[in-house]
Design a protein around this motif. Structure first.
Motif, mmCIF file in Angstrom:
data_model
loop_
_atom_site.group_PDB
_atom_site.id
_atom_site.type_symbol
_atom_site.label_atom_id
_atom_site.label_comp_id
_atom_site.label_asym_id
_atom_site.label_seq_id
_atom_site.Cartn_x
_atom_site.Cartn_y
_atom_site.Cartn_z
ATOM 1 N N ARG A 277 0.881 -1.320 -0.095
ATOM 2 C CA ARG A 277 -0.049 0.041 0.066
ATOM 3 C C ARG A 277 0.982 1.330 0.022
ATOM 4 O O ARG A 277 0.634 2.302 -0.485
ATOM 5 N N ALA B 276 1.942 1.718 -3.546
ATOM 6 C CA ALA B 276 0.592 2.222 -4.405
ATOM 7 C C ALA B 276 0.618 3.593 -4.160
ATOM 8 O O ALA B 276 -0.128 4.220 -4.840
ATOM 9 N N ALA C 184 -1.317 8.585 -5.230
ATOM 10 C CA ALA C 184 -1.318 7.474 -5.857
ATOM 11 C C ALA C 184 -2.045 7.554 -7.327
ATOM 12 O O ALA C 184 -1.527 6.768 -8.212
ATOM 13 N N ASN C 185 -2.563 8.503 -7.602
ATOM 14 C CA ASN C 185 -3.151 8.625 -8.890
ATOM 15 C C ASN C 185 -1.956 9.198 -10.035
ATOM 16 O O ASN C 185 -2.439 9.430 -11.018
ATOM 17 N N ARG C 186 -0.975 9.376 -9.413
ATOM 18 C CA ARG C 186 0.157 9.895 -10.417
ATOM 19 C C ARG C 186 1.267 8.985 -10.525
ATOM 20 O O ARG C 186 2.365 9.224 -11.052
ATOM 21 N N ILE D 196 0.783 3.272 -11.717
ATOM 22 C CA ILE D 196 0.586 1.802 -10.980
ATOM 23 C C ILE D 196 -0.666 1.004 -11.232
ATOM 24 O O ILE D 196 -1.701 1.694 -11.291
ATOM 25 N N MET E 255 -2.910 -2.163 -9.906
ATOM 26 C CA MET E 255 -3.310 -3.039 -8.807
ATOM 27 C C MET E 255 -4.482 -3.925 -8.921
ATOM 28 O O MET E 255 -5.448 -3.334 -9.576
ATOM 29 N N GLY F 107 -9.321 3.479 -16.935
ATOM 30 C CA GLY F 107 -7.872 4.163 -16.874
ATOM 31 C C GLY F 107 -7.687 4.997 -17.814
ATOM 32 O O GLY F 107 -6.904 5.919 -17.643
ATOM 33 N N ALA G 285 -6.263 -3.339 -14.623
ATOM 34 C CA ALA G 285 -5.005 -2.970 -14.147
ATOM 35 C C ALA G 285 -3.858 -2.691 -15.408
ATOM 36 O O ALA G 285 -3.155 -1.852 -15.269
ATOM 37 N N PRO H 163 -4.058 0.507 -19.026
ATOM 38 C CA PRO H 163 -3.122 1.630 -19.214
ATOM 39 C C PRO H 163 -1.708 1.609 -19.328
ATOM 40 O O PRO H 163 -0.853 2.627 -19.190
#
Lengths: 291, 354
Positions: free
Chosen positions: B47, B50, B72-74, B77, B79, B99, B147, B150
């Motif tokens: 985590r 992530a 996290a959104n940059r 990754i 998951m 994504g 996952a 993208p």
């Protein structure tokens, strides 16, 4: 030696004992729900002498009765929409806003009490706070805000709507909380790892998942307000002619005594709340599919 | 230079230290598994990679870039979660394309990529289904496709097989590994299942109480566990104490019996007690070959497990388990019978610590 499965060791009541256990519910429902509803339905199709007639339903089209229904629908819709909006915002803030842990149980306890606080005590509470000489009215006046000078009156449509909101908002909090709890943390995290912002997560996932529950809860609020009489009657007397007050006037035996017309008004209300509840159930089943 | 580096990572929740001084380097394209019991900190580290948790100390780098405090959104990754976490309001196709959609890709590109991913996970006909219309295994495949769609830098798998039944679990883990090899994507997998870890990984990081116990290939971790914890957690192992008799010769005393290791016992002195370990399959009923070790034991029980027979034998105060291959005509010793169990010097594992 093998042991018996756990299920077979469970104490199992004989059938007659289980039926005896639920009997009070069925007796209660039969006496106070099914029998009166049947009585209403039969009475709505009878005239004063007990003969079959459709005249009572034809008379529902009278302007005064149409107006009563319209007023009831408007006040129910307004209090349901505002109650749903504020209740949803309140629940989201308390459950997902990162507030201290004590906020949630406090809000839930208050909501449990407030959602059942209606009728004469609620009417008195609002007269004592937002009446012409109410505590809040006077306090605001000393601060330079004169509610009544701006046209507000607790005995009007919006006054009654605000009064209803006192139990509608907490009811919304209670009904929508399980749906908010059902928003799984992994959905947000999965959206984040896929590059979504918090706004995108709410717009594309959380709100679409939540809306059937929220709309269903709003319908429940609508039905709740539509059937309410005690608060409105205690607050406005018979001057505010919503459908339940009109119904009450027809059956209580004063000037407008016409019980069969009252039964027809009640059947009309039953139909509206019934349809609302059916829509609520349909939305709830859609919500369950999304779990 | 390693693709993912975790340098001296620490994580505390209140006064509880969940991760202690965790350092690891993962190479590009490598499949690394964090293996350990519940509460050992493996998911917390995942985590942190992530971006869902912030380390209390330490640095996380992905592709040479410090991402320790990056949202996290940059992080680019991918998951996969234990409980699938598919968006329930979206079809399979929209889930997979999510994504790309938030990245603002054109609809045609999204459509093509979704079709490619559906073919990759072998579910080309399920694009229009909703998650509740899929089985657990199908949902997890879609979750994997979502996952990967993208083109993330790394793939994080948080116990993705735990919620599935045994047969699907095996099939899906093989598919995950095949996909990972095909795409060459750097992957970190978290599990508490040793069989999963051994079968799927390039390297295994065995964790205990927030710290690394051992890092190694599956064969190293299984055949050469460094600590008693690893020995007990990975596979079935017989552990017992031996007194060092001659460190240079690798000789240890077990009561009246002397056994030998394959090499000198480093850092040991005569008279010291060391914990030893032996895999059940290393023990044999066949007589000891030249230079092999042997223990005289009393058989307590024999369990038929199909391909193997597990013997329970007593050596002094120690109970030993021995797995012998089942063969037609195999004469099994009877309970109470005294037999000799032999094993090679190479099979004796001297554990670190007490």
């Amino acid at each position: 030696m093998t042991s018996a499965p756990a299920a077979s060791r469970r104490i199992r009541l004989p059938d007659w004992a289980a039926w005896l256990g639920v009997a009070p519910f069925f007796v209660f429902a039969a006496m106070f729900l099914i029998a009166p509803t049947a009585w209403l339905l039969v009475g709505a199709f009878q005239d004063g002498d007990g003969a079959f007639t459709l005249a009572n339903f034809v008379r529902l089209g009278q302007p005064s009765i149409r107006l009563s229904y319209a007023l009831s629908l408007e006040i129910s819709a307004a209090s349901a929409a505002l109650g749903a909006l504020f209740g949803l915002a309140l629940a989201l803030a308390a459950l997902r806003g990162g507030l201290p842990e004590w906020v949630r149980p406090t809000l839930m306890t208050f909501s449990g009490v407030a959602s059942n606080f209606a009728g004469v005590p609620l009417a008195f509470a609002f007269m004592a706070t937002l009446g012409r000489l109410g505590l809040v009215t006077v306090l605001l006046r000393t601060l330079g805000v004169d509610l009544y000078a701006h046209g507000f009156n607790v005995l009007t449509f919006w006054g009654l709507t605000i009064t209803y909101l006192y139990f509608q908002i907490p009811l919304m909090v209670l009904v929508v909380t399980p749906a908010i709890d059902g928003l799984r943390r992994e959905w947000k995290e999965a959206a984040e790892t896929l590059g979504a912002s918090a706004f995108q997560y709410w717009r594309m996932i959380a709100l679409p998942v939540l809306w059937p529950s929220a709309l269903g809860a709003a319908l429940l609020l609508f039905a709740n307000a539509f059937g309410a009489i005690a608060t409105a009657y205690a607050l406005t007397g018979s001057s505010f002619n919503i459908a339940p007050i009109l119904l009450y006037a027809q059956i209580r035996g004063d000037v407008l005594h016409d019980p069969n017309l009252g039964y027809a008004v009640a059947v009309g209300m039953l139909a509206i709340t019934g349809l609302t509840n059916l829509a609520y159930l349909a939305l709830r089943s859609r919500t369950e599919r999304l779990r | 230079m390693s693709f993912v580096t975790l340098a001296r990572i620490q994580k505390s929740f209140g006064h509880a230290a969940v991760v202690k001084d965790f350092t690891l380097a993962v190479e590009r394209g490598e499949f690394v598994t964090f293996l350990g019991p519940s509460g050992c900190g493996k998911t917390t580290i995942l985590r942190m990679i992530a971006g869902f948790e912030q380390p209390s100390a330490g640095v996380i780098r992905i592709g040479g870039r410090d991402v320790t405090h990056l949202r996290a959104n940059r992080r680019a990754i991918g998951m996969v979660f234990q409980a699938y976490a598919l968006f329930p309001n979206m079809t399979v196709a929209r889930n997979i394309g999510f994504g790309l959609k938030v990245a603002g890709k054109p609809a045609a590109e999204i459509e093509a990529r979704v079709a490619e991913m559906l073919a990759l996970i072998k579910l080309p006909d399920l694009a229009g289904r909703y998650p509740h219309q899929l089985s657990g295994g199908q949902q997890q495949r879609v979750s994997l496709a979502r996952a990967l769609a993208p083109n993330p830098q790394i793939l994080l798998l948080d116990e993705p097989l735990s919620a599935l039944d045994a047969r699907i679990r095996v099939a899906l883990r093989e598919d995950i590994r095949a996909l990972q090899r095909k795409l060459g994507i750097t992957t970190i997998f978290v599990t508490h299942d040793q069989e999963e870890a051994l079968s799927i990984s390039d390297r295994i990081v065995v964790m205990h109480a927030g710290a690394i116990e051992q890092v190694g290939t599956p064969a190293e971790v299984y055949n050469r566990p460094k600590t008693r914890f690893v020995a007990s957690f990975v596979g079935t192992l017989n552990t017992f104490a031996g007194v060092v008799a001659d460190p240079a010769a690798g000789a240890l005393r077990l009561g009246e019996t002397t056994i030998f290791t394959r090499a000198p016992i480093e850092g040991a002195r005569a008279g010291e007690t060391r914990m030893l370990a032996l895999r059940p399959e290393a023990l044999s009923l066949e007589g000891a070959a030249d230079g092999a070790n042997a223990l005289r034991v009393v058989i307590e029980d024999a369990s038929f497990l199909g391909a193997v027979v597990r013997l329970k034998a007593r050596f002094g105060d120690t109970i030993l388990l021995a797995d012998v291959f089942n063969a037609v005509g195999l004469a099994l010793p009877q309970p109470g019978e005294t037999v000799e169990l032999s094993f090679r010097r190479e099979d004796v594992i001297v554990l670190e610590g007490d």
